[in-house]
Design an enzyme around this catalytic site. Structure first.
Site, short mmCIF file in Angstrom:
data_model
loop_
_atom_site.label_atom_id
_atom_site.label_comp_id
_atom_site.label_asym_id
_atom_site.label_seq_id
_atom_site.Cartn_x
_atom_site.Cartn_y
_atom_site.Cartn_z
N GLU A 116 0.81 -1.02 0.02
CA GLU A 116 -0.33 0.41 -0.22
C GLU A 116 0.93 1.26 -0.26
OE1 GLU A 116 -2.79 -0.58 -0.71
OE2 GLU A 116 -3.65 -2.05 0.31
N HIS A 139 -2.36 2.40 8.65
CA HIS A 139 -3.82 1.07 7.97
C HIS A 139 -3.76 -0.32 8.35
CE1 HIS A 139 -6.44 -0.43 5.15
NE2 HIS A 139 -4.87 -1.60 5.42
N HIS A 141 -6.82 -3.75 9.48
CA HIS A 141 -8.13 -3.95 9.40
C HIS A 141 -9.10 -3.96 10.88
CE1 HIS A 141 -5.79 -6.12 5.59
NE2 HIS A 141 -6.69 -5.01 5.83
N GLU A 169 -16.90 10.48 23.42
CA GLU A 169 -15.95 10.75 23.20
C GLU A 169 -15.40 11.11 21.52
OE1 GLU A 169 -13.80 10.81 25.96
OE2 GLU A 169 -12.14 10.58 25.03
N HIS A 210 -13.48 -3.28 3.80
CA HIS A 210 -11.37 -4.31 3.37
C HIS A 210 -11.07 -3.17 5.06
CE1 HIS A 210 -7.55 -3.56 1.74
NE2 HIS A 210 -6.88 -4.04 3.28
O1 2HA Z 1 -1.50 -6.88 3.09
O2 2HA Z 1 -3.68 -4.74 4.33
O3 2HA Z 1 -4.31 -3.70 2.11
C1 2HA Z 1 -1.99 -5.12 3.81
C2 2HA Z 1 -2.54 -4.85 3.44
C3 2HA Z 1 -3.36 -4.66 2.43
ZN ZN Z 2 -5.29 -4.01 4.42
#
Ligand code: 2HA
Ligand code: ZN
Length: 270
Positions: A116, A139, A141, A169, A210
């Protein structure tokens, strides 16, 4: 030269990645983080003229020419970083208008920076136009934010208001609201550009089905933003199927903003 493994920027990133893994946000090789570094943070630890190898980035970002980044590697597991930072992380300098990244340390198994990388670098460039102190893109998940993108409207105003209503909050921590992208193919320049466009007005961008992006001046800010949004999403997923008897109304949200001196995005409150 001092031992790079004792550099504060590296110690803090390893701790943060471990914490992200422990929160369940980064299964397998999920997630990626990049930190913009000042040359002075590295000078005592690395010979900055010793380039190990040069990796093409596949995009241009002239605003970031000459900048240093500490990044996670592609395919690397956050759970493993603490045991071998040099294999799982890299320190890079962007050159040739961002078209190439010079590796100065790490990625010791011959690996590359995160898949990314475009979204990270474009987001850094975008955030720094509105906040020159911005240095972190994160980033991951988190399960409840992800779950919410299956059952809730992806309209940014509706999504933001829902999170604001879930805990007091939220409006204090992200008064500018949260950006939302529909599902798109990850790892591409296209999703990078779309994320960066949202980053001009908010530090949080959800990627439907995602995960989420957070931006901050330091790792704590980016982590705290994601942690707060994910807590709100968790509350939503616990109550969404139940009759709702009470919520924080717009007057309450406005009181919170006034009390804590933040400016919520005006058109998001009635
Ligand atoms: O593999 O999170 O978006 C890493 C990730 C791809
Ligand atoms: Zn990801």
């Amino acid at each position: 030269m001092k031992d790079i493994l004792t550099a504060p920027c590296l110690v803090e990133l390893v701790r943060t990645l471990t914490n992200m893994y422990d929160h369940g946000w980064d299964e397998r090789n999920g997630g990626n983080v990049s930190v913009l570094l000042d040359e002075s943070e590295l000078a005592d630890y690395l010979d900055l003229s010793a380039v190990i190898r040069t990796i093409p980035t596949g995009f241009e970002a002239p605003e970031l020419e000459g900048q240093y980044f500490l990044v996670t590697g592609t395919g690397k597991y956050f759970k493993n970083v603490r045991y071998d930072p040099a294999k799982n992380l890299g320190i890079l300098r962007l050159t040739d208008n961002g078209a190439n990244a010079e590796l100065l340390w790490g990625l010791s198994d011959g690996g590359s920076f995160t898949s990314e990388f475009p979204a990270h670098m474009m987001s850094h460039a975008a955030r720094r136009t509105v906040d020159p102190g911005s240095r972190v893109i994160m980033h991951c998940h988190p399960a409840n934010l992800l779950a919410m993108t299956f059952v809730h409207s992806l309209d940014e105003k509706a999504f933001t208001r829902r999170l604001w209503q879930m805990c007091s909050e939220c409006i204090i921590v992200f008064p500018e609201g949260i950006g939302v992208l529909p599902w798109m193919l990850c790892g591409t320049n296209e999703i990078g550009l779309a994320t960066a466009e949202k980053m001009k007005t908010t530090r949080l961008v959800v990627w439907a089905q995602h995960g989420i992006y957070g931006a901050g001046r330091d790792l704590d800010e980016a982590f705290g933003l994601i942690e707060t949004a994910e807590k709100a999403a968790e509350v939503y997923m616990k109550i969404a199927h139940l009759p709702i008897l009470h919520t924080i109304d717009d007057d309450g949200l406005r009181q919170l903003a006034n009390r804590y001196g933040v400016k919520p995005r005006a058109e998001y409150l009635s």
